[in-house]
Design an enzyme around this catalytic site. Structure first.
Site, PDB file in Angstrom:
ATOM      1  N   ASN A   9       0.809  -1.020  -0.086  1.00  0.00           N
ATOM      2  CA  ASN A   9      -0.071   0.007   0.018  1.00  0.00           C
ATOM      3  C   ASN A   9       0.904   1.227   0.125  1.00  0.00           C
ATOM      4  O   ASN A   9       1.540   1.444   0.951  1.00  0.00           O
ATOM      5  CB  ASN A   9      -0.908  -0.136   1.231  1.00  0.00           C
ATOM      6  CG  ASN A   9      -1.660   1.486   1.505  1.00  0.00           C
ATOM      7  OD1 ASN A   9      -1.804   2.002   0.391  1.00  0.00           O
ATOM      8  ND2 ASN A   9      -1.935   1.520   2.579  1.00  0.00           N
ATOM      9  N   TRP A  10       1.015   1.781  -1.070  1.00  0.00           N
ATOM     10  CA  TRP A  10       1.853   3.058  -1.237  1.00  0.00           C
ATOM     11  C   TRP A  10       1.158   4.154  -0.674  1.00  0.00           C
ATOM     12  O   TRP A  10       2.021   5.096  -0.369  1.00  0.00           O
ATOM     13  CB  TRP A  10       2.092   3.328  -2.743  1.00  0.00           C
ATOM     14  CG  TRP A  10       3.090   2.327  -3.519  1.00  0.00           C
ATOM     15  CD1 TRP A  10       3.820   1.268  -2.846  1.00  0.00           C
ATOM     16  CD2 TRP A  10       3.760   2.414  -4.768  1.00  0.00           C
ATOM     17  NE1 TRP A  10       4.453   0.516  -3.612  1.00  0.00           N
ATOM     18  CE2 TRP A  10       4.405   1.258  -5.000  1.00  0.00           C
ATOM     19  CE3 TRP A  10       3.019   3.460  -5.880  1.00  0.00           C
ATOM     20  CZ2 TRP A  10       5.091   1.237  -6.130  1.00  0.00           C
ATOM     21  CZ3 TRP A  10       3.678   3.141  -7.016  1.00  0.00           C
ATOM     22  CH2 TRP A  10       4.796   2.150  -7.347  1.00  0.00           C
ATOM     23  N   LYS A  11       0.214   4.258  -0.363  1.00  0.00           N
ATOM     24  CA  LYS A  11      -0.312   5.537   0.329  1.00  0.00           C
ATOM     25  C   LYS A  11      -0.233   6.851  -0.527  1.00  0.00           C
ATOM     26  O   LYS A  11      -0.382   6.593  -1.751  1.00  0.00           O
ATOM     27  CB  LYS A  11       0.130   6.079   1.676  1.00  0.00           C
ATOM     28  CG  LYS A  11       0.099   4.367   2.584  1.00  0.00           C
ATOM     29  CD  LYS A  11       0.508   4.958   3.988  1.00  0.00           C
ATOM     30  CE  LYS A  11       0.564   3.713   4.788  1.00  0.00           C
ATOM     31  NZ  LYS A  11       0.374   3.638   6.171  1.00  0.00           N
ATOM     32  N   HIS A  96      -9.248   1.243   4.681  1.00  0.00           N
ATOM     33  CA  HIS A  96      -7.945   1.705   5.383  1.00  0.00           C
ATOM     34  C   HIS A  96      -8.140   2.676   6.575  1.00  0.00           C
ATOM     35  O   HIS A  96      -9.047   3.657   6.353  1.00  0.00           O
ATOM     36  CB  HIS A  96      -7.050   2.115   4.350  1.00  0.00           C
ATOM     37  CG  HIS A  96      -5.544   2.124   4.776  1.00  0.00           C
ATOM     38  ND1 HIS A  96      -5.009   2.952   5.945  1.00  0.00           N
ATOM     39  CD2 HIS A  96      -4.575   1.240   4.769  1.00  0.00           C
ATOM     40  CE1 HIS A  96      -3.921   2.545   6.248  1.00  0.00           C
ATOM     41  NE2 HIS A  96      -3.704   1.567   5.487  1.00  0.00           N
ATOM     42  N   GLU A  98      -6.500   4.905   7.765  1.00  0.00           N
ATOM     43  CA  GLU A  98      -6.149   6.359   7.291  1.00  0.00           C
ATOM     44  C   GLU A  98      -7.435   6.916   6.462  1.00  0.00           C
ATOM     45  O   GLU A  98      -7.885   7.988   6.994  1.00  0.00           O
ATOM     46  CB  GLU A  98      -4.856   6.355   6.567  1.00  0.00           C
ATOM     47  CG  GLU A  98      -3.910   6.135   7.369  1.00  0.00           C
ATOM     48  CD  GLU A  98      -2.660   5.707   6.466  1.00  0.00           C
ATOM     49  OE1 GLU A  98      -2.450   5.638   5.137  1.00  0.00           O
ATOM     50  OE2 GLU A  98      -1.775   5.021   7.123  1.00  0.00           O
ATOM     51  N   GLU A 168      -5.530  -4.733  10.725  1.00  0.00           N
ATOM     52  CA  GLU A 168      -4.506  -3.881  10.823  1.00  0.00           C
ATOM     53  C   GLU A 168      -4.565  -2.753  12.052  1.00  0.00           C
ATOM     54  O   GLU A 168      -5.651  -2.092  11.999  1.00  0.00           O
ATOM     55  CB  GLU A 168      -4.583  -2.734   9.546  1.00  0.00           C
ATOM     56  CG  GLU A 168      -4.047  -3.336   8.288  1.00  0.00           C
ATOM     57  CD  GLU A 168      -3.423  -2.344   7.143  1.00  0.00           C
ATOM     58  OE1 GLU A 168      -2.393  -2.645   6.791  1.00  0.00           O
ATOM     59  OE2 GLU A 168      -3.925  -1.277   7.237  1.00  0.00           O
ATOM     60  N   GLY A 174       2.581   2.287  10.398  1.00  0.00           N
ATOM     61  CA  GLY A 174       3.649   3.178  10.190  1.00  0.00           C
ATOM     62  C   GLY A 174       4.174   3.564  11.505  1.00  0.00           C
ATOM     63  O   GLY A 174       5.001   4.635  11.448  1.00  0.00           O
ATOM     64  N   SER A 214       3.278  -2.374  10.046  1.00  0.00           N
ATOM     65  CA  SER A 214       5.030  -2.313  10.304  1.00  0.00           C
ATOM     66  C   SER A 214       5.563  -3.831  10.167  1.00  0.00           C
ATOM     67  O   SER A 214       6.519  -4.192  10.844  1.00  0.00           O
ATOM     68  CB  SER A 214       5.116  -1.758  11.738  1.00  0.00           C
ATOM     69  OG  SER A 214       4.821  -0.343  11.939  1.00  0.00           O
TER      70      SER A 214
HETATM   71  C1  PEP Z   1      -0.460   0.094   5.759  1.00  0.00           C
HETATM   72  O1  PEP Z   1      -0.339   1.159   5.047  1.00  0.00           O
HETATM   73  O2  PEP Z   1      -1.567  -0.429   5.717  1.00  0.00           O
HETATM   74  C2  PEP Z   1       0.726  -0.337   6.639  1.00  0.00           C
HETATM   75  C3  PEP Z   1       0.595  -1.399   7.309  1.00  0.00           C
HETATM   76  O3  PEP Z   1       1.665   0.520   6.699  1.00  0.00           O
HETATM   77  P1  PEP Z   1       3.061   0.045   7.498  1.00  0.00           P
HETATM   78  O4  PEP Z   1       3.522  -1.302   7.017  1.00  0.00           O
HETATM   79  O5  PEP Z   1       4.332   1.409   7.094  1.00  0.00           O
HETATM   80  O6  PEP Z   1       2.814  -0.041   8.767  1.00  0.00           O
END
Ligand code: PEP
Length: 253
Positions: A9-11, A96, A98, A168, A174, A214
């Site tokens: 997931n590049w966001k 997600h 976010e 998640e 992150g 992470s």
């Molecule tokens: C995500 O963006 O869904 C995510 C899990 O990010 P990260 O791996 O950077 O924690």
């Protein structure tokens, strides 16, 4: 047997030229994943979809990070499912944390998107997960259960296992503070049990449930060797071909 899945997931990262650079460098990644029976891909910003898909083709999964549930209409700034379909995109991240936090995305809205994607033969990657506050209160399971029930409302029996679920915990995204393998397995198993209660054991055994938060080369194998963790949704470590490849090789080696 559920096939393992690593989904990036590049966001809101990478301009088209940066995305093209990644796509060009990723050719071997797709081959390596396939030869080790791992599904692997990246979900990228809308503007990067066309150039990335053009280069990557079907070597890796290329998905979107969001979509609208209506086919067309007065929804300024939105992108519809037919638009994604026409450029060969079949996978979309839904809900997600976010988007839930910054864009007011609710599980009810996610449900509309999931139903619309399934109607179009596409794969929703439905994210769920609790805040640190909810985790500290010991209410993770009831919180996640509500998200799953709302997200799967009216999803037909024959479609349910086509949805990929990503657990998640928000406190692990992150932050570098990943959940332990035991927590990931406990909640992913709980989600599978919830799916079993909504459908049946056949659907529960088929649906893929990912852990996200992470995930790094050092931790990926530990998560993916858990019985109910079928892969990972990966943010930071999917941004560069080298780090994403290291994640894959850490799992398969
Ligand atoms: C995500 O963006 O869904 C995510 C899990 O990010 P990260 O791996 O950077 O924690």
């Amino acid at each position: 047997m559920r096939r393992k899945l690593l989904l990036g997931n590049w966001k809101m990262n990478k301009t088209p030229s940066q995305a093209i650079e990644f796509a060009k460098a990723s050719k071997d990644l797709g081959k390596l994943a396939r030869s080790n029976k791992v599904d692997m891909g990246v979900c990228v910003p809308y503007i990067d979809l066309v150039p990335v898909k053009k280069i990557i083709k079907n070597s890796l999964i290329v998905g979107a990070e969001n979509c609208h549930y209506e086919d067309h209409g007065a929804f300024t700034g939105e992108v519809s499912i037919p638009m994604l379909k026409e450029i060969g995109i079949n996978w979309v991240i839904i809900g997600h944390s976010e988007r839930r936090t910054y864009d007011g995305e609710t599980s009810e809205k996610c449900n509309k998107k999931i139903l619309a994607l399934l109607k179009n033969g596409m794969v929703p990657v439905y994210c769920c997960g609790e805040s640190l506050e909810t985790y500290n209160e010991g209410k993770t399971k009831e919180f996640v259960k509500e998200q799953i029930i709302a997200g799967f409302k009216d999803v037909a029996y024959e479609d349910a296992s086509k949805v990929v679920i990503a657990y998640e915990p928000i406190w692990a995204i992150g932050t570098g503070k990943n959940a332990s393998e035991e927590i990931a397995e406990d909640i992913c198993k709980f989600i599978r049990t919830t799916i079993k209660s909504l459908y049946d054991v056949k659907v529960a055994n088929k649906v893929r449930i990912l852990y996200g938060g992470s995930v790094k080369p050092a931790s990926v194998k530990g998560y993916l060797s858990q019985k109910d963790v079928d892969g990972a949704l990966v943010g930071g470590a999917s941004l560069e071909v080298e780090s994403y490849k290291e994640l894959l090789t850490s799992y398969i080696d």
